[in-house]
Structure formats: structure tokens, C-alpha cells
Write a protein that holds these residues in place. Sequence first.
Motif, short mmCIF file in Angstrom:
data_model
loop_
_atom_site.label_atom_id
_atom_site.label_comp_id
_atom_site.label_asym_id
_atom_site.label_seq_id
_atom_site.Cartn_x
_atom_site.Cartn_y
_atom_site.Cartn_z
N ARG A 1 0.84 -1.20 0.00
CA ARG A 1 0.00 0.00 0.00
C ARG A 1 0.88 1.26 0.00
NH1 ARG A 1 -2.84 -0.78 4.64
NH2 ARG A 1 -1.11 0.08 5.79
N GLU A 2 1.93 1.23 0.80
CA GLU A 2 2.82 2.39 0.88
C GLU A 2 3.54 2.64 -0.44
OE1 GLU A 2 5.31 1.58 4.24
OE2 GLU A 2 3.58 1.38 5.57
N ARG A 3 4.01 1.59 -1.08
CA ARG A 3 4.76 1.74 -2.34
C ARG A 3 3.86 2.15 -3.50
NH1 ARG A 3 8.87 -3.43 -1.67
NH2 ARG A 3 9.89 -2.55 0.17
N ILE A 4 2.65 1.63 -3.52
CA ILE A 4 1.73 1.94 -4.62
C ILE A 4 0.99 3.25 -4.38
CG2 ILE A 4 -0.35 1.12 -5.80
CD1 ILE A 4 0.80 -1.75 -5.36
N GLY A 5 0.77 3.58 -3.12
CA GLY A 5 0.13 4.85 -2.80
C GLY A 5 -1.37 4.78 -2.63
N LEU B 1 -0.05 -5.14 -13.50
CA LEU B 1 0.05 -4.12 -12.46
C LEU B 1 1.45 -3.52 -12.38
CD1 LEU B 1 -2.06 -5.87 -9.68
CD2 LEU B 1 -2.73 -3.88 -11.05
N GLU B 2 2.46 -4.36 -12.55
CA GLU B 2 3.86 -3.89 -12.52
C GLU B 2 4.09 -2.77 -13.52
OE1 GLU B 2 7.50 -6.65 -11.75
OE2 GLU B 2 5.94 -7.83 -12.76
N ALA B 3 3.42 -2.83 -14.65
CA ALA B 3 3.62 -1.86 -15.73
C ALA B 3 2.88 -0.55 -15.48
CB ALA B 3 3.18 -2.47 -17.06
N ALA C 1 5.76 -1.26 -9.85
CA ALA C 1 6.93 -2.07 -10.20
C ALA C 1 7.74 -2.40 -8.96
CB ALA C 1 7.79 -1.35 -11.23
N LEU C 2 7.92 -1.43 -8.09
CA LEU C 2 8.66 -1.65 -6.85
C LEU C 2 7.93 -2.64 -5.94
CD1 LEU C 2 11.10 -0.88 -5.11
CD2 LEU C 2 9.76 1.05 -4.25
N ALA C 3 6.63 -2.50 -5.83
CA ALA C 3 5.83 -3.38 -4.97
C ALA C 3 5.88 -4.83 -5.42
CB ALA C 3 4.40 -2.89 -4.91
N PHE C 4 5.93 -5.05 -6.73
CA PHE C 4 5.90 -6.42 -7.26
C PHE C 4 7.27 -6.93 -7.68
CE2 PHE C 4 1.49 -5.04 -7.75
CZ PHE C 4 0.84 -6.12 -7.16
N ALA C 5 8.33 -6.22 -7.33
CA ALA C 5 9.69 -6.60 -7.75
C ALA C 5 10.13 -7.94 -7.17
CB ALA C 5 10.68 -5.50 -7.39
N ASP C 6 9.83 -8.19 -5.91
CA ASP C 6 10.24 -9.44 -5.26
C ASP C 6 9.01 -10.28 -4.96
OD1 ASP C 6 11.36 -11.50 -3.84
OD2 ASP C 6 11.99 -10.26 -2.13
#
Length: 81
Positions: A10-14, A34-36, A42-47
Motif C-alpha cells: 500500500r505504501e509503495r503503490i500509494g 500491475l507492474e507496468a 513495479a517496486l511493490a511487485f519486484a520481489d
Amino acid sequence: MDVLYFAWLRERIGTNRERVESSAATVADLMAELEARSDGHALAFADKTSLRVAVDQELAEFSAPLAGVREVAFFPPMTGG
């Protein structure tokens, strides 16, 4: 479908929720879409090893189909204590 984000996602996506129109067949396909969307997504779904998912409020695998699904929730692994 509604996509919900918890904790650091939530924090990374806003946002904690967004309505998504998707042709994704599986959760993994949805994650790629969603990553795109933004740098935050992208940061939220990186790992992906640090993510869990629930489909219509049931824990699921990333290979779970999305046909007819109303809600997908992403969250970090839960810890006990």
C-alpha cells in the motif's frame, strides 16, 4: 475487479485499493499488468517471493485463475508472535 494492497505494498503503490479492468487469466498475469502501471507498482511487485495473494478472500497461488473473480488482495507473508 477490486485489487487490494496491504502493509508496505500500500505504501509503495500509494493506495490501498483500485478498480482494475483486466484480461489477465491468472494472478501472475495480473501482477505483470500491475507492474507496468507505475514505478510504485513495479517496486511493490519486484520481489514476488515476498508476496502472498488472496482471491475472493481465499489464500491462493499465483497460478490461480481469475475468471469470475471479484477481488484480489496482495500482502506480505504473515508472521506470528
